[in-house]
Design a protein around this motif. Structure first.
Motif, PDB file in Angstrom:
ATOM      1  N   SER A 283     -77.262  -9.905  81.968  1.00 29.75           N
ATOM      2  CA  SER A 283     -76.376 -10.966  81.463  1.00 29.75           C
ATOM      3  C   SER A 283     -77.184 -12.143  80.927  1.00 29.75           C
ATOM      4  CB  SER A 283     -75.453 -11.457  82.590  1.00 29.75           C
ATOM      5  OG  SER A 283     -76.228 -12.042  83.617  1.00 29.75           O
ATOM      6  N   ILE A 284     -76.491 -12.923  80.101  1.00 28.87           N
ATOM      7  CA  ILE A 284     -77.089 -14.155  79.552  1.00 28.87           C
ATOM      8  C   ILE A 284     -76.098 -15.286  79.782  1.00 28.87           C
ATOM      9  CG2 ILE A 284     -78.087 -15.270  77.509  1.00 28.87           C
ATOM     10  CD1 ILE A 284     -78.203 -12.468  76.224  1.00 28.87           C
TER      11      ILE A 284
ATOM     12  N   PRO B 124     -81.766 -24.229  76.902  1.00 30.79           N
ATOM     13  CA  PRO B 124     -82.095 -23.159  77.847  1.00 30.79           C
ATOM     14  C   PRO B 124     -80.947 -22.172  78.067  1.00 30.79           C
ATOM     15  CG  PRO B 124     -81.632 -25.189  79.022  1.00 30.79           C
ATOM     16  CD  PRO B 124     -81.532 -25.516  77.571  1.00 30.79           C
ATOM     17  N   SER B 125     -81.318 -20.967  78.377  1.00 34.51           N
ATOM     18  CA  SER B 125     -80.358 -19.932  78.792  1.00 34.51           C
ATOM     19  C   SER B 125     -80.944 -19.210  80.001  1.00 34.51           C
ATOM     20  CB  SER B 125     -80.131 -18.907  77.683  1.00 34.51           C
ATOM     21  OG  SER B 125     -79.662 -19.521  76.518  1.00 34.51           O
ATOM     22  N   ARG B 126     -80.061 -18.732  80.859  1.00 33.31           N
ATOM     23  CA  ARG B 126     -80.502 -17.984  82.029  1.00 33.31           C
ATOM     24  C   ARG B 126     -80.215 -16.508  81.784  1.00 33.31           C
ATOM     25  NH1 ARG B 126     -77.328 -20.031  85.709  1.00 33.31           N
ATOM     26  NH2 ARG B 126     -78.763 -21.554  86.620  1.00 33.31           N
ATOM     27  N   ILE B 127     -81.234 -15.689  81.849  1.00 29.90           N
ATOM     28  CA  ILE B 127     -80.993 -14.242  81.725  1.00 29.90           C
ATOM     29  C   ILE B 127     -81.188 -13.606  83.094  1.00 29.90           C
ATOM     30  CG2 ILE B 127     -81.605 -14.027  79.284  1.00 29.90           C
ATOM     31  CD1 ILE B 127     -84.329 -12.981  80.125  1.00 29.90           C
ATOM     32  N   THR B 128     -80.374 -12.577  83.331  1.00 27.49           N
ATOM     33  CA  THR B 128     -80.518 -11.795  84.560  1.00 27.49           C
ATOM     34  C   THR B 128     -80.924 -10.386  84.160  1.00 27.49           C
ATOM     35  OG1 THR B 128     -78.765 -13.093  85.574  1.00 27.49           O
ATOM     36  CG2 THR B 128     -79.333 -11.008  86.657  1.00 27.49           C
ATOM     37  N   PHE B 129     -82.002  -9.902  84.748  1.00 29.57           N
ATOM     38  CA  PHE B 129     -82.468  -8.556  84.415  1.00 29.57           C
ATOM     39  C   PHE B 129     -81.660  -7.512  85.168  1.00 29.57           C
ATOM     40  CE2 PHE B 129     -86.194 -11.149  83.408  1.00 29.57           C
ATOM     41  CZ  PHE B 129     -86.416 -10.725  82.116  1.00 29.57           C
ATOM     42  N   LYS B 130     -81.619  -6.317  84.631  1.00 29.00           N
ATOM     43  CA  LYS B 130     -80.856  -5.234  85.244  1.00 29.00           C
ATOM     44  C   LYS B 130     -81.475  -4.828  86.585  1.00 29.00           C
ATOM     45  CE  LYS B 130     -78.400  -3.198  81.448  1.00 29.00           C
ATOM     46  NZ  LYS B 130     -78.252  -2.100  80.500  1.00 29.00           N
ATOM     47  N   SER B 131     -80.630  -4.383  87.465  1.00 31.37           N
ATOM     48  CA  SER B 131     -81.120  -3.975  88.782  1.00 31.37           C
ATOM     49  C   SER B 131     -81.906  -2.670  88.704  1.00 31.37           C
ATOM     50  CB  SER B 131     -79.945  -3.831  89.746  1.00 31.37           C
ATOM     51  OG  SER B 131     -79.040  -2.861  89.232  1.00 31.37           O
TER      52      SER B 131
END
Lengths: 151, 174
Positions: free
Chosen positions: A43-44, A74-81
């Protein structure tokens, strides 16, 4: 710690014409373009302008920038599990989102030996041109699916 | 121009002297050299190592590299690393401007770009004119000097291109 590429997670897709392409999220840090494969991102989330909580991990540190970087958008990215690396499910702050671009694999530019040998522990693995988008700059492609492993 | 100070004999002598200086033995083996400058110093590289001389062009910065590296350039679809000759030769007063050039040096399978301040000339010099680089202080950078010659009232130091490439490829520490 030694990083090695892991081919287990697919990082490419095929277009309708059959060309194999890499879809990457392109962003800028200090006027430099970087790309992260879209299928490594869960997600972003956009953050308020000029706001990066101190507790957040910023991508310039990971990439090896030695001077402080100022994050304006800024943006927060979440990497895939499912990543086979220490980055699985982690969040990271990036700046200056440009967009999502498709890069044909056979158009990617391999790093020259002099640089590749110095970046064996780096997330940077290739470069791509953005000329079709009207930019002369190169995008340095990152792979967060590099596995931390013993040699 | 002050005509009273103009002496045709002097001028003639100067021309004769210059012609004598330029006379070379056509049978003598020559070396092609690319003459460059970095800061106030002049250097030369053997032409056989210089694959290409590129104009000043955008260099993509790559984080995480030692500071001799300026980054990457895209040369007709091939990436080349670019290093700062001034940093390798420890010259603090290099000039960054549109006159800068990137020399692509190549030896066997190794190549890299080296940014220099200016390319002055490409010459064929008799080998006998190149003397060992003896008048150089023994510093860390002196290991790159393999000869010297006089040109336009200057001492030009001949650089060891092979050693420069080894430094870039990490076989030697800069």
């Amino acid at each position: 710690m030694i990083f090695a590429p892991t081919p287990e997670i697919q990082t490419t897709t095929q277009t309708e014409t059959g060309a194999t392409v890499l879809e990457a999220l392109v962003f800028t840090i200090k006027m430099n373009y970087f790309g992260i494969p879209v299928n490594q991102i869960e997600s972003i989330q956009s953050l308020p302008e000029d706001t990066v909580p101190a507790s957040e991990e910023k991508i310039d540190r990971i990439l090896g920038f030695t001077e402080d970087c100022f994050y304006l958008f800024p943006s927060r990215i979440t990497f895939k599990s499912g990543l086979h690396s220490e980055y699985a499910s982690r969040t990271m702050i990036i700046d200056g989102l440009v967009g999502i671009f498709e890069f044909r694999l056979n158009h990617l530019l391999l790093l020259p030996k002099a640089i590749e040998s110095r970046l064996s522990n780096s997330l940077i693995w290739a470069a791509a041109r953005l000329e079709e988008q009207g930019l002369r700059d190169l995008v340095l492609l990152l792979n967060f699916n590099r596995l931390a492993s013993a040699s | 121009m002050d005509a009273s100070r103009f002496d045709p004999k002097d001028l003639l002598n100067q021309i004769k002297q210059r012609q004598q200086d330029e006379i070379i033995d056509v049978d003598e083996e020559t070396e092609q050299l690319v003459i460059i400058s970095v800061g106030n110093d002049w250097f030369a590289l053997h032409g056989r190592y210089v694959k290409e001389i590129l104009p000043d062009m955008p260099i993509t910065f790559v984080p995480g590299l030692p500071d001799i590296f300026l980054g990457l350039v895209n040369v007709r679809g091939e990436l080349e690393s670019v290093v700062d000759m001034a940093k390798i030769l420890q010259i603090p007063d290099a000039r960054v401007n549109e006159l800068n050039r990137i020399l692509i040096l190549r030896e066997e399978n190794s190549s890299s770009g080296f940014r220099v301040d200016y390319v002055h000339d490409i010459i064929d010099l008799p080998k006998s004119r190149i003397a060992p680089a003896l008048n150089v202080a023994d510093t860390a950078r002196s290991r790159y000097f393999i000869g010297e010659f006089e040109r336009a009232s200057r001492t030009v130091l001949v650089l060891d291109a092979s050693r420069l490439l080894r430094t870039v490829l990490q076989d030697e520490i800069a």
